[in-house]
Design an enzyme around this catalytic site. Structure first.
Site, PDB file in Angstrom:
ATOM      1  N   GLY A 192       0.735  -1.156  -0.085  1.00 39.70           N
ATOM      2  CA  GLY A 192      -0.139   0.004   0.143  1.00 39.70           C
ATOM      3  C   GLY A 192       0.657   1.276   0.124  1.00 39.70           C
ATOM      4  N   ASP A 230      -7.380  -2.084   8.760  1.00 40.99           N
ATOM      5  CA  ASP A 230      -7.246  -2.482   7.275  1.00 40.99           C
ATOM      6  C   ASP A 230      -7.192  -3.797   7.096  1.00 40.99           C
ATOM      7  OD1 ASP A 230      -7.136  -1.883   4.583  1.00 40.99           O
ATOM      8  OD2 ASP A 230      -5.101  -1.328   4.655  1.00 40.99           O
TER       9      ASP A 230
END
Length: 671
Positions: A371, A486
């Site tokens: 990410g 997440d």
């Protein structure tokens, strides 16, 4: 009224000139270049199992493009089977390859809809699929040549240099085993000017087939693009390109030496006139554009006062947005003060050591793209294998998430959490060094039909239980109460024995004292896994992670992604089948050792975790009890969040696996 009329007339002239450019440039359009099969199937193909297999195949190819520059596989059974292959040019980096294949997979679906066979070429990659097995089979039909509109002044001499260089490179690529069916090289053409060329074959060909493919490509590019100052030949099984600049080293056409003069009489006798037309239209359009911009400035100036007020509102909103949770003045400074202290302990690894371990961040060492930047495999001096996460300098959350993850993970010790071995901060470089996970992330295995076969029922239960234990530790058993925020399949890594370890704590938040929930104006996470109260209102708590766990549980036992199928989700579809008593339709056909009763119980637990109201969801300690005890009475789940969807046929088997869950978001303003 006079200004308005002038504005419209100018706009019409500009649009007319733009149209002329478009008509002229049709033959010179940028990629993608598609080649679709001639068959025209009916519209039912869009909803057929073949289309499902095709979507799954494209998803898997895109996923593998982050770790490989060539890949082939098949998906489906019998008449629904589809074969696929991609090839990126060998000089591009892994992230560029992944981006190119991602774009190509969308283009091939749009440009070749309802086709059982297609190939599309992008700037640095090509993607191909067919309902007929083409892997390992040479195909030189319908080769497509693309060239520069300008010819060379001495085409015979130039073409001889081109063909000689391409044939030399062909021999190297095809018959030099270390070349990996790829070769580049340069050749002096005139004083101060050089020809650069590249050839490459798909890796499923034999050396002789590679040679045959490139020889055919040379013949085709010579006939289709004779004398052109630059050209590429697009073939299903190979690729070649030549230019007067080092394109494979990052150069562009502006670097071409002015000593090379193009001919004024080009192929067909019309390109010279086209060049003059381009010049005239460019000058004319530039003049009209200046006039148009002047009119726009004049009109906007009359509304300056109104716009000033609106700008003030926007600035206030941005300021409020950027001052969301954990971004208050001094917060980041305190983090960096902590990092300075950590540099003195054993967790700090100097940059030279990491460079040595990763072979200077070699592309061959890249494991994938995270990410916040690429992840590399490394080997330390003592032989220990590690994974190094290199924070991208373009990451907008960079420093804050980096320091957050360092300070957080160093304090966490659990067998189901990935272990942080060290970190490095050196000028612009910010690096995290983790233990190496040989089986990659859960999504790589779970959403690939061949790899998923490794995950029998017992392994899947072990993964589910391991993830649950890791989250429970974060919520209740560690010294700090931590919300991951997440949790998703790509953030669960698998060790040698397929044991799960939760990773990527850049978004995690710590609760102090008796606090149980918090609110943020800066929403981070991944669509498909985000709890509704978090996605819509910015409210997060331990129940937010429970929701994500429920989605993950359903994905693991079904082998299907949550988001992106038809107009609904896996969660909505599971709820729909559960209410109809048909939840067994979701059972992964690869689970030959799964018990129907046990499968239904886990579906039940997953639906309890994804209920719309956070209050109704169980805690992770309750989830652990449910997972362990078959005699535990489970309550009736309420309607899940985001469960409104349409189903073409209620009893249609769900076999599609799309990639919308991979969409990570960094900042969304809640309503």
């Amino acid at each position: 009224m006079e200004h308005s009329t002038s504005f419209r007339q100018t706009l019409h002239l500009l649009l007319f000139c733009s149209l002329l450019f478009c008509l002229h440039d049709l033959a010179l359009a940028d990629p993608p270049y598609p080649l679709c099969s001639n068959n025209t199937d009916n519209n039912t193909l869009l909803n057929s199992s073949f289309q499902n297999s095709l979507q799954n195949l494209l998803d898997s190819l895109t996923s593998n493009a982050s770790v490989s520059k060539y890949y082939n596989l098949s998906y489906g059974n019998e008449t629904d089977k589809v074969y696929g292959q991609f090839m990126c040019l060998d000089y591009v980096k892994a992230d560029e390859c992944h981006g190119c294949i991602s774009v190509a997979s969308q283009a091939i679906m749009n440009l070749c809809a309802n086709k059982t066979e297609a190939v599309v070429w992008e700037e640095v990659c090509q993607l191909r699929y067919s309902n007929v097995n083409f892997i390992g089979r040479l195909n030189v039909e319908d080769n497509l040549g693309k060239d520069n509109v300008i010819n060379m002044s001495e085409p015979v001499k130039f073409q001889a240099v081109v063909e000689n260089k391409l044939r030399n490179l062909t021999t190297t690529a095809a018959f030099n085993s270390s070349a990996n069916m790829y070769a580049t090289g340069d050749e002096p053409y005139t004083v101060g000017n050089t020809l650069y060329a590249l050839v490459q074959c798909t890796l499923d060909l034999s050396p002789d087939e590679c040679n045959e493919c490139l020889e055919a490509a040379i013949k085709d590019v010579s006939s289709q693009c004779y004398g052109s100052r630059g050209a590429r030949l697009l073939s299903r099984s190979c690729y070649l390109r030549y230019e007067l600049y080092a394109f494979y080293e990052g150069a562009n056409e502006s670097s071409v030496s002015p000593q090379i003069q193009p001919t004024s009489t080009t192929r067909g006798g019309g390109n010279g006139k086209k060049i003059w037309l381009i010049v005239v239209l460019t000058i004319g359009s530039a003049f009209l554009l200046v006039v148009l911009m002047a009119l726009i400035v004049y009109r906007c100036a009359t509304k300056k006062g109104t716009r000033k007020g609106k700008d003030e509102i926007v600035r206030n909103h941005v300021q409020q947005h950027n001052n969301g949770d954990h971004e208050k003045p001094g917060f980041q400074d305190r983090y960096f003060e902590g990092l300075d202290e950590l540099k003195a302990n054993d967790s700090y690894i100097d940059l030279a050591t990491i460079h040595s371990a990763t072979n200077n961040f070699s592309d061959s060492n890249m494991l994938g793209q995270g990410g916040f930047g690429p992840v590399y495999k490394g080997v330390l001096a003592d032989g220990k294998e590690v994974a190094v996460k290199r924070l991208s300098s373009f990451s907008e959350q960079g420093a804050l998430e980096f320091t957050n993850e360092v300070l957080l993970i160093l304090k966490l010790q659990h067998k189901n959490l990935v272990r942080l071995l060290g970190f490095c901060v050196d000028q612009q470089e910010k690096l995290l060094v983790y233990e190496f996970m040989p089986n990659s992330s859960l999504d790589v295995v779970l959403f690939d039909q061949k790899k998923r076969a490794q995950l029998d029922w017992s392994k899947r239960l072990n993964i589910i239980n391991g993830i649950a234990r890791g989250i429970l530790y974060l919520h209740e058993d560690s010294r700090l109460r931590i919300i991951h925020r997440d949790l998703k399949a790509s953030n669960v890594l698998l060790d040698f024995d397929m044991n799960p370890k939760i990773s990527d704590f850049g978004m995690a938040r710590i609760f102090a004292g008796a606090d149980s929930e918090a609110n943020t104006a800066r929403i981070v996470g991944t669509y498909g896994y985000m709890a509704p109260e978090y996605a819509m209102e910015g409210l997060y708590s331990v129940k937010s992670d429970v929701f994500s766990f429920g989605v993950l549980l359903l994905e693991i036992i079904t082998g299907k992604r949550n988001a992106g199928f038809h107009q609904s989700t896996l969660v909505a579809y599971a709820w729909h089948l559960w209410n109809e008593g048909n939840a067994l339709e979701l059972m992964d056909p690869l689970l030959i050792d799964g018990l129907p009763e046990e499968f239904l119980r886990f579906i039940h637990i997953g639906l309890l975790c994804v209920q719309e109201d956070a209050f109704d969801r169980p805690t992770m300690s309750s989830v652990m009890v449910m997972l362990k005890g078959e005699t535990v009475t489970l309550s009736q789940p309420q309607q899940p969040a985001f469960s409104v969807g349409r189903f073409a046929e209620h009893h249609q088997r769900f076999t599609q696996s799309c990639s919308a869950n991979g969409l990570s978001i960094s900042s969304v303003a809640p309503r």
